[in-house]
Design an enzyme around this catalytic site. Sequence first.
Site, PDB file in Angstrom:
ATOM      1  N   LYS A 158       0.853  -1.189   0.000  1.00  0.00           N
ATOM      2  CA  LYS A 158       0.000   0.000   0.000  1.00  0.00           C
ATOM      3  C   LYS A 158       0.893   1.245   0.000  1.00  0.00           C
ATOM      4  O   LYS A 158       1.995   1.233   0.556  1.00  0.00           O
ATOM      5  CB  LYS A 158      -0.882  -0.024   1.246  1.00  0.00           C
ATOM      6  CG  LYS A 158      -1.908   1.101   1.348  1.00  0.00           C
ATOM      7  CD  LYS A 158      -2.744   0.926   2.604  1.00  0.00           C
ATOM      8  CE  LYS A 158      -3.837   1.992   2.702  1.00  0.00           C
ATOM      9  NZ  LYS A 158      -4.687   1.797   3.906  1.00  0.00           N
ATOM     10  N   SER A 179      -9.362   1.910   2.875  1.00  0.00           N
ATOM     11  CA  SER A 179      -8.457   2.685   2.053  1.00  0.00           C
ATOM     12  C   SER A 179      -7.396   1.853   1.354  1.00  0.00           C
ATOM     13  O   SER A 179      -6.674   2.348   0.484  1.00  0.00           O
ATOM     14  CB  SER A 179      -7.767   3.750   2.915  1.00  0.00           C
ATOM     15  OG  SER A 179      -6.984   3.146   3.934  1.00  0.00           O
ATOM     16  N   SER A 209      -9.987  -0.595   6.870  1.00  0.00           N
ATOM     17  CA  SER A 209      -9.281  -0.416   5.596  1.00  0.00           C
ATOM     18  C   SER A 209      -8.518  -1.622   5.082  1.00  0.00           C
ATOM     19  O   SER A 209      -8.122  -1.653   3.920  1.00  0.00           O
ATOM     20  CB  SER A 209      -8.328   0.782   5.690  1.00  0.00           C
ATOM     21  OG  SER A 209      -9.057   1.974   5.776  1.00  0.00           O
TER      22      SER A 209
END
Length: 548
Positions: free
Chosen positions: A129, A204, A228
């Site tokens: 990420k 996210s 997330s």
Amino acid sequence: MGSNWEQLAADKRKRIAESIPSDWLIRTPPSDNNVFAYPKESGLLSAKEIEITESSATDLVAQLAQGKLKSADVTLAFCKRAAIAQQLTNCIHEFFPEEALAQARGLDEYYAKHNKPIGPLHGLPISLKDQLRIKGKETSMGYVSWLGKYDEEDSILTALLRKAGAVFYVKTSVPQTLMVCETVNNIIGRTTNPRNKNWSCGGSSGGEGAMIGIRGGVIGVGTDIGGSIRIPSAFNFLYGIRPSHGRMPYAKMANSMEGQETIHSVVGPIAHSAADLRLFLTSVLQQEPWNYDSKVVPMPWRSDLEDAVKAKLGSSGLTIGYYNCDGNVLPHPPVLRGIEQVVEVLKQNKHKVVPWTPYKHDFAHDLANKIYGADGSTDVMRDIKASGEPPIPNIKELLNPDIKKADLNDVWDIHLQKWDYQMQYLSKWREVEAELGCELDCIVGPISPTAAIRHNQFKYYGYASAINLLDFTSVVVPVTFADSKVDGKRADYKPLSDLDASVQAEYDPDAYHGAPVAVQVIGKKLSEEKTLAIAEEIGRLLGNEVTP
């Protein structure tokens, strides 16, 4: 000012596009909204590359450790599939295949010289990420104002994964601010779900959800402060674990609201199986992260807790609580059916399944929202305004900029409320165990009120954020897919609240047909070994432990 931020964003998009070699480009894009099967059909991957990218991480590291596979071949396969994933779902912030292949060749040379792997992840490509820093790479976090800033050192987790032998090739997309369960920002636009472009990939860690979902990666690293890791896992039919704070190293990662210590963001893996989640966690813990990040609890992987679960499976069975509604928002019919399916398969296999009454989840949801907005959104709005870009509209669902800034005494009081609530929840857990006369091993519940949701429609985070407030371990297990023939809309339902009415009004059986459905398996704080072992068993019973 406006044109400047737009130029910066356009330049970033151009740089991402140019990072994909021309012979990896899709010449005729698929016309269907479902691009899930396209990588296999594209003609861009060899039969061996398809086999590699559809293997489990556990199998790949075993073959790499035995010298049956070379890291350069595995890395090339995943780089090519990641390039296809980007063109289909728009899930990348940074892509650097040449550097990844150079790193992989270096690992192959090490193996050839020493006849052994460098570590437990030797030669395995790991997708990161965008929050994780890689020396020399850009970290934008979805903020235009962060473009052009190149990291001077690795995050601690990046460094430990590197030490374990992982290869880095991509950093995946996140929403502006991170505080949204939809992945959209003003730099690259929107990341979509591989199974249907009209559905969200979650957020996210949505770039990770899309990337791992379409097998551009085999293990992805996400973070979770309000769902997330778990929402992208659920929306992409994947496994994901939210470890408790202090189990995995977070130090030197980028973040919004740095210094907010009331609900900690945690880092954890997303993968296609519980076994691959375990591979990641054990590999990181072997590097003794507590010697690098002072917030990590010095706790190696405890195999005895897994053995205790296995012993129960062979004798009395597990005792599992479940709920299908938190009292705030009733999940859509596919999610309710998913809970029923898990309960039934557990009962059929002689496990004891008992109803669990969610304790004050309305309070937990409200308190979490106060915590997320405690600074009056000063931190995130500063980074948004620095470039002149507009805020994405999704932010208000979790991070309402209209909330008044709390003063320090308010924050201290919130800390006490959180602590008290955590102890009350443990008290309820003990009460249930006293009534049952045995240990309650875990709780199964929804992770989201919806299956993979249509864009800009995610309205309620409470199923995820209550667990963040408690700091419990949570593992997402994929269950089934929405089916318009059996998951009809409830005509006579009376909403629990205006928010519930809004969530129910969004449901359309035809629009959600085929959308992934998941549950979360919830264990007490720092119970990763036990909770993951139970999640693995539930996945095995469902037949979903390894996605075909």
